[in-house]
Design a protein around this motif. Sequence first.
Motif, PDB file in Angstrom:
ATOM      1  N   LEU A   1       0.837  -1.211   0.000  1.00 24.94           N
ATOM      2  CA  LEU A   1       0.000   0.000   0.000  1.00 24.94           C
ATOM      3  C   LEU A   1       0.867   1.255   0.000  1.00 24.94           C
ATOM      4  CD1 LEU A   1      -3.027  -0.350   2.455  1.00 24.94           C
ATOM      5  CD2 LEU A   1      -3.078   0.276   0.046  1.00 24.94           C
ATOM      6  N   LEU A   2       1.903   1.234   0.836  1.00 28.98           N
ATOM      7  CA  LEU A   2       2.783   2.399   0.938  1.00 28.98           C
ATOM      8  C   LEU A   2       3.401   2.727  -0.417  1.00 28.98           C
ATOM      9  CD1 LEU A   2       4.255   4.424   2.807  1.00 28.98           C
ATOM     10  CD2 LEU A   2       6.020   2.707   3.130  1.00 28.98           C
ATOM     11  N   HIS A   3       3.953   1.704  -1.073  1.00 28.64           N
ATOM     12  CA  HIS A   3       4.614   1.948  -2.358  1.00 28.64           C
ATOM     13  C   HIS A   3       3.608   2.277  -3.457  1.00 28.64           C
ATOM     14  CE1 HIS A   3       8.890   1.066  -1.611  1.00 28.64           C
ATOM     15  NE2 HIS A   3       8.385   0.472  -0.546  1.00 28.64           N
ATOM     16  N   ARG A   4       2.476   1.584  -3.458  1.00 27.10           N
ATOM     17  CA  ARG A   4       1.480   1.859  -4.505  1.00 27.10           C
ATOM     18  C   ARG A   4       0.892   3.256  -4.347  1.00 27.10           C
ATOM     19  NH1 ARG A   4      -0.992   3.513  -7.589  1.00 27.10           N
ATOM     20  NH2 ARG A   4      -2.486   2.690  -9.088  1.00 27.10           N
ATOM     21  N   PHE A   5       0.724   3.691  -3.075  1.00 27.57           N
ATOM     22  CA  PHE A   5       0.253   5.054  -2.833  1.00 27.57           C
ATOM     23  C   PHE A   5       1.271   6.060  -3.370  1.00 27.57           C
ATOM     24  CE2 PHE A   5       0.253   8.953  -0.385  1.00 27.57           C
ATOM     25  CZ  PHE A   5      -1.072   9.339  -0.421  1.00 27.57           C
ATOM     26  N   ARG A   6       2.545   5.820  -3.089  1.00 25.23           N
ATOM     27  CA  ARG A   6       3.579   6.755  -3.541  1.00 25.23           C
ATOM     28  C   ARG A   6       3.645   6.808  -5.066  1.00 25.23           C
ATOM     29  NH1 ARG A   6       8.421   5.450   0.842  1.00 25.23           N
ATOM     30  NH2 ARG A   6       7.544   6.705   2.534  1.00 25.23           N
ATOM     31  N   VAL A   7       3.467   5.651  -5.715  1.00 20.59           N
ATOM     32  CA  VAL A   7       3.459   5.635  -7.183  1.00 20.59           C
ATOM     33  C   VAL A   7       2.294   6.477  -7.704  1.00 20.59           C
ATOM     34  CG1 VAL A   7       3.058   4.181  -9.211  1.00 20.59           C
ATOM     35  CG2 VAL A   7       4.640   3.429  -7.441  1.00 20.59           C
ATOM     36  N   GLY A   8       1.115   6.280  -7.109  1.00 18.45           N
ATOM     37  CA  GLY A   8      -0.057   7.049  -7.535  1.00 18.45           C
ATOM     38  C   GLY A   8       0.148   8.541  -7.335  1.00 18.45           C
ATOM     39  N   TRP A   9       0.756   8.896  -6.191  1.00 21.18           N
ATOM     40  CA  TRP A   9       1.010  10.306  -5.897  1.00 21.18           C
ATOM     41  C   TRP A   9       1.995  10.900  -6.907  1.00 21.18           C
ATOM     42  CZ3 TRP A   9      -1.479  13.473  -2.681  1.00 21.18           C
ATOM     43  CH2 TRP A   9      -0.936  14.737  -2.513  1.00 21.18           C
ATOM     44  N   LEU A  10       3.068  10.165  -7.184  1.00 24.29           N
ATOM     45  CA  LEU A  10       4.081  10.647  -8.130  1.00 24.29           C
ATOM     46  C   LEU A  10       3.497  10.797  -9.528  1.00 24.29           C
ATOM     47  CD1 LEU A  10       7.155   8.526  -6.966  1.00 24.29           C
ATOM     48  CD2 LEU A  10       7.037  11.018  -7.015  1.00 24.29           C
ATOM     49  N   GLU A  11       2.672   9.835  -9.948  1.00 25.06           N
ATOM     50  CA  GLU A  11       2.079   9.919 -11.290  1.00 25.06           C
ATOM     51  C   GLU A  11       1.163  11.144 -11.398  1.00 25.06           C
ATOM     52  OE1 GLU A  11       2.143   5.230 -12.690  1.00 25.06           O
ATOM     53  OE2 GLU A  11       0.327   6.042 -11.774  1.00 25.06           O
ATOM     54  N   ARG A  12       0.433  11.418 -10.318  1.00 28.96           N
ATOM     55  CA  ARG A  12      -0.446  12.599 -10.321  1.00 28.96           C
ATOM     56  C   ARG A  12       0.370  13.887 -10.399  1.00 28.96           C
ATOM     57  NH1 ARG A  12      -5.583  13.459  -8.111  1.00 28.96           N
ATOM     58  NH2 ARG A  12      -5.584  11.325  -7.338  1.00 28.96           N
ATOM     59  N   GLU A  13       1.400  13.960  -9.564  1.00 26.16           N
ATOM     60  CA  GLU A  13       2.254  15.155  -9.560  1.00 26.16           C
ATOM     61  C   GLU A  13       2.975  15.307 -10.894  1.00 26.16           C
ATOM     62  OE1 GLU A  13       2.555  17.579  -7.370  1.00 26.16           O
ATOM     63  OE2 GLU A  13       1.109  16.683  -6.002  1.00 26.16           O
ATOM     64  N   ASP A  14       3.401  14.180 -11.463  1.00 24.91           N
ATOM     65  CA  ASP A  14       4.096  14.193 -12.751  1.00 24.91           C
ATOM     66  C   ASP A  14       3.192  14.766 -13.831  1.00 24.91           C
ATOM     67  OD1 ASP A  14       6.149  13.734 -14.542  1.00 24.91           O
ATOM     68  OD2 ASP A  14       5.445  11.706 -15.020  1.00 24.91           O
ATOM     69  N   ALA A  15       1.925  14.314 -13.829  1.00 23.20           N
ATOM     70  CA  ALA A  15       0.980  14.801 -14.834  1.00 23.20           C
ATOM     71  C   ALA A  15       0.732  16.297 -14.641  1.00 23.20           C
ATOM     72  CB  ALA A  15      -0.326  14.025 -14.732  1.00 23.20           C
ATOM     73  N   GLU A  16       0.510  16.721 -13.391  1.00 20.51           N
ATOM     74  CA  GLU A  16       0.229  18.137 -13.137  1.00 20.51           C
ATOM     75  C   GLU A  16       1.450  19.001 -13.417  1.00 20.51           C
ATOM     76  OE1 GLU A  16      -1.468  18.830  -9.332  1.00 20.51           O
ATOM     77  OE2 GLU A  16      -3.250  17.639  -9.763  1.00 20.51           O
ATOM     78  N   HIS A  17       2.615  18.510 -13.011  1.00 24.06           N
ATOM     79  CA  HIS A  17       3.861  19.243 -13.239  1.00 24.06           C
ATOM     80  C   HIS A  17       4.125  19.374 -14.737  1.00 24.06           C
ATOM     81  CE1 HIS A  17       7.741  20.836 -12.138  1.00 24.06           C
ATOM     82  NE2 HIS A  17       8.326  20.020 -12.979  1.00 24.06           N
ATOM     83  N   GLY A  18       3.855  18.289 -15.472  1.00 25.36           N
ATOM     84  CA  GLY A  18       4.057  18.305 -16.925  1.00 25.36           C
ATOM     85  C   GLY A  18       3.147  19.301 -17.597  1.00 25.36           C
ATOM     86  N   ILE A  19       1.875  19.334 -17.179  1.00 27.70           N
ATOM     87  CA  ILE A  19       0.924  20.282 -17.765  1.00 27.70           C
ATOM     88  C   ILE A  19       1.339  21.717 -17.442  1.00 27.70           C
ATOM     89  CG2 ILE A  19      -1.457  21.129 -17.584  1.00 27.70           C
ATOM     90  CD1 ILE A  19      -2.264  18.163 -17.164  1.00 27.70           C
ATOM     91  N   ALA A  20       1.732  21.947 -16.170  1.00 31.20           N
ATOM     92  CA  ALA A  20       2.156  23.292 -15.754  1.00 31.20           C
ATOM     93  C   ALA A  20       3.370  23.738 -16.558  1.00 31.20           C
ATOM     94  CB  ALA A  20       2.465  23.297 -14.262  1.00 31.20           C
ATOM     95  N   ALA A  21       4.306  22.811 -16.782  1.00 37.63           N
ATOM     96  CA  ALA A  21       5.510  23.151 -17.541  1.00 37.63           C
ATOM     97  C   ALA A  21       5.151  23.481 -18.995  1.00 37.63           C
ATOM     98  CB  ALA A  21       6.502  21.994 -17.481  1.00 37.63           C
ATOM     99  N   ASP A  22       4.201  22.705 -19.570  1.00 39.20           N
ATOM    100  CA  ASP A  22       3.773  22.956 -20.948  1.00 39.20           C
ATOM    101  C   ASP A  22       3.135  24.327 -21.086  1.00 39.20           C
ATOM    102  OD1 ASP A  22       4.701  20.561 -21.774  1.00 39.20           O
ATOM    103  OD2 ASP A  22       2.758  19.542 -21.801  1.00 39.20           O
ATOM    104  N   ILE A  23       2.279  24.666 -20.098  1.00 38.55           N
ATOM    105  CA  ILE A  23       1.605  25.979 -20.139  1.00 38.55           C
ATOM    106  C   ILE A  23       2.640  27.099 -20.054  1.00 38.55           C
ATOM    107  CG2 ILE A  23       0.089  27.517 -18.822  1.00 38.55           C
ATOM    108  CD1 ILE A  23      -1.526  24.978 -18.061  1.00 38.55           C
ATOM    109  N   ALA A  24       3.603  26.955 -19.141  1.00 37.83           N
ATOM    110  CA  ALA A  24       4.642  27.985 -18.974  1.00 37.83           C
ATOM    111  C   ALA A  24       5.448  28.143 -20.254  1.00 37.83           C
ATOM    112  CB  ALA A  24       5.556  27.608 -17.809  1.00 37.83           C
ATOM    113  N   GLU A  25       5.756  26.997 -20.887  1.00 33.98           N
ATOM    114  CA  GLU A  25       6.531  27.034 -22.132  1.00 33.98           C
ATOM    115  C   GLU A  25       5.754  27.735 -23.246  1.00 33.98           C
ATOM    116  OE1 GLU A  25       8.339  23.643 -25.032  1.00 33.98           O
ATOM    117  OE2 GLU A  25       8.349  23.233 -22.876  1.00 33.98           O
TER     118      GLU A  25
END
Lengths: 267, 55
Positions: free
Chosen positions: A225-249
């Motif tokens: 659970l701990l690792h799967r939660f962290r994977v889910g959290w990272l994937e969410r942040e990755d998607a949001e961070h990627g979108i934010a970076a695209d908008i800034a670019e």
Amino acid sequence: MTETMATNGTTTGSRGSRVLGAATLLGLATLLLFAFGLTEADIRLHPTTGEEIGQFDAVRLLYLHVPLAVFTYVAFVLCAFASAGYLIRRTPWFDTMAHAAAEVGTVFCGLVLVTGSIWGRPVWNTWWEWGDVRLMTTLVLFLMFTGYLALRRATVDPRAAARRGAVVALVAVLDLPLVNRSVEWWENRTLHQKSTLGELKIQDLTLFTLMLGFLVFGLVLAWLLLHRFRVGWLEREDAEHGIAADIAERRAAIDEGDVDAAVGEGT
Amino acid sequence: MTHLGYLIAGWGIALGTFAVYALSVVRRGRDPARRVPAERSRWLTAPGADAGNRG
């Protein structure tokens, strides 16, 4: 950030999760020692004929099957609470936890069905019994949470996936009381016996080994659970961070284009 | 020992499945862990982690 929660930046591991993982592996080794080396097979004598009866060594599968079943309940109840929390609070923590618990719980539930079937063949002389209420309600539970995972993969919008998933989880978890109480409510329509632990029909080393099984598979669930939660959290942040970076670019490119246009007009 | 084949199959499938699943979860986390800034990689430290309507 404490050292316990810190990572090296490239994995989902941390010092805490490594300690948990080491304890889990040690526990699994100890459980195997008890299950196969220190406990006796289930052999009793028939009171009238004197014939040997019981589960014999197949009982050693129950040190695995019963804890898996209990922690399937735990994972799906956790998923239901997190889903309800998401519908109320709409925070990513609840959604990430619900998704992680559903996925890990589905793995546990699938293994409950498989190990139960393997245990049933020598003890009940059948791999599967379609009329058995507990088997069928457990299969329905497995299929509903498989559907939950499929729904989340199929829905593109993450908010819609979270919302729909939460509703499906809350419906699916209604099957849990049916699974758990089926041996009491439909006792003539199941091969399963009533709760052995509740009436303390087992004792000594067998009981200890079963309790050890609960502890060890509880650790397995916690680590996954701990690792799967962290994977889910990272994937969410990755998607949001990627979108934010695209908008800034994109904004930077537009601003640069305006300057170029302005310079072009001036000359 | 009786039923040895069933015991090996039951325990082997369960422990094998857990091992494969655990490895797949760890591997799945590696790529996003490299890309996500350290301060956002954990919910405890991510800014605005408790804010609603983020997904």
